[in-house]
Design a protein around this motif. Sequence first.
Motif, PDB file in Angstrom:
ATOM      1  N   VAL A  99       6.121  22.051  58.263  1.00 54.81           N
ATOM      2  CA  VAL A  99       5.120  23.029  57.720  1.00 54.81           C
ATOM      3  C   VAL A  99       5.695  24.402  57.380  1.00 54.81           C
ATOM      4  O   VAL A  99       5.654  24.783  56.326  1.00 54.81           O
ATOM      5  N   ASP A 100       6.141  25.065  58.558  1.00 51.08           N
ATOM      6  CA  ASP A 100       6.943  26.317  58.300  1.00 51.08           C
ATOM      7  C   ASP A 100       8.079  26.259  57.394  1.00 51.08           C
ATOM      8  O   ASP A 100       8.347  27.338  56.534  1.00 51.08           O
ATOM      9  N   GLN A 101       8.699  25.128  57.152  1.00 46.09           N
ATOM     10  CA  GLN A 101       9.746  25.074  56.185  1.00 46.09           C
ATOM     11  C   GLN A 101       9.242  25.138  54.837  1.00 46.09           C
ATOM     12  O   GLN A 101      10.071  25.748  53.768  1.00 46.09           O
ATOM     13  N   TYR A 102       8.257  24.485  54.711  1.00 48.45           N
ATOM     14  CA  TYR A 102       7.743  24.321  53.324  1.00 48.45           C
ATOM     15  C   TYR A 102       6.985  25.717  52.690  1.00 48.45           C
ATOM     16  O   TYR A 102       7.299  26.068  51.853  1.00 48.45           O
ATOM     17  N   ARG A 103       6.671  26.392  53.677  1.00 45.64           N
ATOM     18  CA  ARG A 103       6.244  27.682  53.621  1.00 45.64           C
ATOM     19  C   ARG A 103       7.474  28.556  53.106  1.00 45.64           C
ATOM     20  O   ARG A 103       7.200  29.359  52.117  1.00 45.64           O
ATOM     21  N   LEU A 104       8.547  28.602  53.714  1.00 47.40           N
ATOM     22  CA  LEU A 104       9.725  29.460  53.261  1.00 47.40           C
ATOM     23  C   LEU A 104      10.209  28.741  51.880  1.00 47.40           C
ATOM     24  O   LEU A 104      10.617  29.634  51.048  1.00 47.40           O
ATOM     25  N   VAL A 105      10.092  27.553  51.707  1.00 44.97           N
ATOM     26  CA  VAL A 105      10.583  26.823  50.323  1.00 44.97           C
ATOM     27  C   VAL A 105       9.634  27.714  49.376  1.00 44.97           C
ATOM     28  O   VAL A 105       9.997  28.028  48.280  1.00 44.97           O
ATOM     29  N   VAL A 106       8.554  27.601  49.448  1.00 43.04           N
ATOM     30  CA  VAL A 106       7.327  28.030  48.408  1.00 43.04           C
ATOM     31  C   VAL A 106       7.819  29.661  48.262  1.00 43.04           C
ATOM     32  O   VAL A 106       7.978  30.131  46.971  1.00 43.04           O
ATOM     33  N   ASP A 107       8.039  30.334  49.197  1.00 41.84           N
ATOM     34  CA  ASP A 107       8.676  31.743  48.833  1.00 41.84           C
ATOM     35  C   ASP A 107       9.941  31.809  48.292  1.00 41.84           C
ATOM     36  O   ASP A 107      10.017  32.731  47.352  1.00 41.84           O
ATOM     37  N   MET A 108      10.919  31.015  48.651  1.00 41.44           N
ATOM     38  CA  MET A 108      11.938  31.229  47.882  1.00 41.44           C
ATOM     39  C   MET A 108      12.124  30.668  46.554  1.00 41.44           C
ATOM     40  O   MET A 108      12.601  31.535  45.870  1.00 41.44           O
ATOM     41  N   LEU A 109      11.154  29.827  46.109  1.00 41.41           N
ATOM     42  CA  LEU A 109      11.079  29.516  44.839  1.00 41.41           C
ATOM     43  C   LEU A 109      10.525  30.301  44.134  1.00 41.41           C
ATOM     44  O   LEU A 109      10.400  30.809  42.672  1.00 41.41           O
ATOM     45  N   GLY A 110       9.573  31.429  44.625  1.00 44.34           N
ATOM     46  CA  GLY A 110       8.857  32.621  44.155  1.00 44.34           C
ATOM     47  C   GLY A 110       9.855  33.647  43.740  1.00 44.34           C
ATOM     48  O   GLY A 110       9.353  34.628  43.067  1.00 44.34           O
ATOM     49  N   ARG A 112      13.329  33.142  42.959  1.00 44.75           N
ATOM     50  CA  ARG A 112      14.377  32.673  41.834  1.00 44.75           C
ATOM     51  C   ARG A 112      14.980  33.836  41.114  1.00 44.75           C
ATOM     52  O   ARG A 112      14.285  34.554  40.517  1.00 44.75           O
ATOM     53  N   GLY A 113      16.289  33.935  41.075  1.00 49.65           N
ATOM     54  CA  GLY A 113      16.864  34.761  40.181  1.00 49.65           C
ATOM     55  C   GLY A 113      17.019  36.270  40.938  1.00 49.65           C
ATOM     56  O   GLY A 113      17.089  37.279  40.256  1.00 49.65           O
ATOM     57  N   THR A 114      16.637  36.361  42.178  1.00 43.55           N
ATOM     58  CA  THR A 114      16.507  37.730  43.126  1.00 43.55           C
ATOM     59  C   THR A 114      17.397  37.494  44.190  1.00 43.55           C
ATOM     60  O   THR A 114      17.646  36.675  44.560  1.00 43.55           O
ATOM     61  N   PRO A 115      17.692  38.542  44.898  1.00 46.54           N
ATOM     62  CA  PRO A 115      18.434  38.475  46.148  1.00 46.54           C
ATOM     63  C   PRO A 115      17.831  37.711  47.142  1.00 46.54           C
ATOM     64  O   PRO A 115      18.155  37.227  48.119  1.00 46.54           O
ATOM     65  N   THR A 116      16.310  37.933  47.337  1.00 48.15           N
ATOM     66  CA  THR A 116      15.597  37.454  48.287  1.00 48.15           C
ATOM     67  C   THR A 116      15.871  35.810  48.271  1.00 48.15           C
ATOM     68  O   THR A 116      15.573  35.191  49.452  1.00 48.15           O
ATOM     69  N   PHE A 117      16.066  35.216  46.910  1.00 47.37           N
ATOM     70  CA  PHE A 117      16.419  33.850  46.961  1.00 47.37           C
ATOM     71  C   PHE A 117      17.616  33.271  47.855  1.00 47.37           C
ATOM     72  O   PHE A 117      17.387  32.291  48.696  1.00 47.37           O
ATOM     73  N   GLY A 118      18.197  34.163  47.885  1.00 47.66           N
ATOM     74  CA  GLY A 118      19.860  33.930  48.766  1.00 47.66           C
ATOM     75  C   GLY A 118      19.576  33.892  50.188  1.00 47.66           C
ATOM     76  O   GLY A 118      19.704  33.112  50.771  1.00 47.66           O
ATOM     77  N   LYS A 119      18.503  35.065  50.573  1.00 50.25           N
ATOM     78  CA  LYS A 119      18.288  35.336  51.901  1.00 50.25           C
ATOM     79  C   LYS A 119      17.725  34.096  52.413  1.00 50.25           C
ATOM     80  O   LYS A 119      17.832  33.753  53.588  1.00 50.25           O
ATOM     81  N   LEU A 120      16.661  33.651  51.510  1.00 53.69           N
ATOM     82  CA  LEU A 120      15.717  32.598  52.193  1.00 53.69           C
ATOM     83  C   LEU A 120      16.396  31.052  52.275  1.00 53.69           C
ATOM     84  O   LEU A 120      16.416  30.552  52.909  1.00 53.69           O
ATOM     85  N   SER A 121      17.528  30.996  51.148  1.00 49.44           N
ATOM     86  CA  SER A 121      18.233  30.052  51.250  1.00 49.44           C
ATOM     87  C   SER A 121      19.030  29.726  52.534  1.00 49.44           C
ATOM     88  O   SER A 121      19.185  28.723  53.006  1.00 49.44           O
ATOM     89  N   GLN A 122      19.794  30.962  52.782  1.00 51.37           N
ATOM     90  CA  GLN A 122      20.302  31.055  54.088  1.00 51.37           C
ATOM     91  C   GLN A 122      19.525  30.768  55.411  1.00 51.37           C
ATOM     92  O   GLN A 122      20.146  30.053  56.614  1.00 51.37           O
ATOM     93  N   GLU A 123      18.336  31.130  55.261  1.00 50.15           N
ATOM     94  CA  GLU A 123      17.348  30.865  56.499  1.00 50.15           C
ATOM     95  C   GLU A 123      16.819  29.578  56.605  1.00 50.15           C
ATOM     96  O   GLU A 123      16.990  28.764  57.586  1.00 50.15           O
TER      97      GLU A 123
END
Length: 451
Positions: A99-110, A112-123
């Motif tokens: 569940v927590d993983q999918y919460r991060l995924v939703v955040d990551m996809l929100g 896209r195209g920003t530095p935060t996407f990469g940070k969340l991908s690493q997480e």
Amino acid sequence: MSESLAQYQEDLRRFSDELIRIQTPIKILDAIKWPREMEERFLSSKGTVLPAIKQDFYQNIALPFDPAKTQAELLSLKNDIHRRLGKKDKLGKLLVANVDQYRLVVDMLGHRGTPTFGKLSQELYGSASHRLHGDRHTLRQLGDRLSYIFSLPAARHMNKHHPKIISAPEAVNVLSQRLEKYFHSDDMRVRLSDGIVSDAAVGGDTVKLNSKAMFSESDLNVYEVHEGWVHVGTTLNGRAQPHATWLSVGSPRVAATQEGLAVLLEMLTLSSNPGRARRISDRVAAVDMAENGADFIEVFNYFRELNLSAKDSYRVTQRVFRGGMVEGGSFFTKDISYVRGYVENINFIRSAITSGLPELIPMLFLGKLAIEDIPVLYQACQEGILTPPKYLPPMFDNFSGLYAWFGFASGLAGIDLKGVQRHFTRLFKDVPSIDPSLELLDDTEFDNNSD
């Protein structure tokens, strides 16, 4: 069966089904994929113009779910699991981890195209700078070593033995016949697709082949075990669970185990080839460069300088920058999963054997799981809460041969390989080398690009 156990199993099934319902529209790769014509434009510029991918490009790819509503549903599910099963329940903890993983995924996809996407991908997926469990080497160091081995002249020569002469419709027919024999009790499909960028992909119980691609016999051998036996197989095994149906879907935390197991099956069945092995290894270098600030063109040129074709240099680079920023500073790190997972699966099997617990090995196919989950899942099987895997590759069903294979590997692990190599280098010194003309690469050699 006690009333309390029956209630526990009912709750587990209800929470599992709810997680499946919530995550169904969350398609990470669909949300970050690039149009096929982007490759043509980049290559026509001779690799001198960055792909026209900005943040607004991703904003124009509508997500098929409401991020705020999905986050609220996931948080509500997490609270319900804690309330009904308790925060210390072992299977409940695995459910909450997903569940927590999918919460991060939703955040990551929100993002896209920003530095935060990469940070969340690493997480979610990790970093190429991470070290393997119990080892001092980073994934980048291991990837570089493997890339070197799979780009030696002999390896490049062997790649010419795998011509792509099988059409997509013919490949669908051949692969369908093979997998129908393996999945004897379930319906699964192999079909043509115009909507995938790679040559092959899996969605649930369906293997999709790119309708515009040509395939080699080696490609079909790989897809049979990688996409079929592993990715479709673990989906169907998860669906067959009476209570833990969440094992049929995979959050990013299971990516390394899944992809590593798929690559391991390619090796155990001798289905792979040096070209494919190099592509998998090169992906680690691409991730590491992007993590260290390289832009799209710099990563592309790195692989061109290593004699990779223009098309494949683009594709390995594109995989890492999808969802991120082509000018550098954001990236998608999923591609470290193949090498990392391959090593982790091997070490898990070897450790299960040397620890006297070989019965843990088939659990790798129980469903979409992380290796760290296996002790808990095995105990649940012993207690009758879970059922054993429905579909197992032959060497995992009767794993006596696998035991012997990895038993020998464990026993030989302490040998000084550098000393052995020096011995055989002296032995080989008078053997004629491969004709240099066979070392040249053309643009058709490494075109197989399955996810």
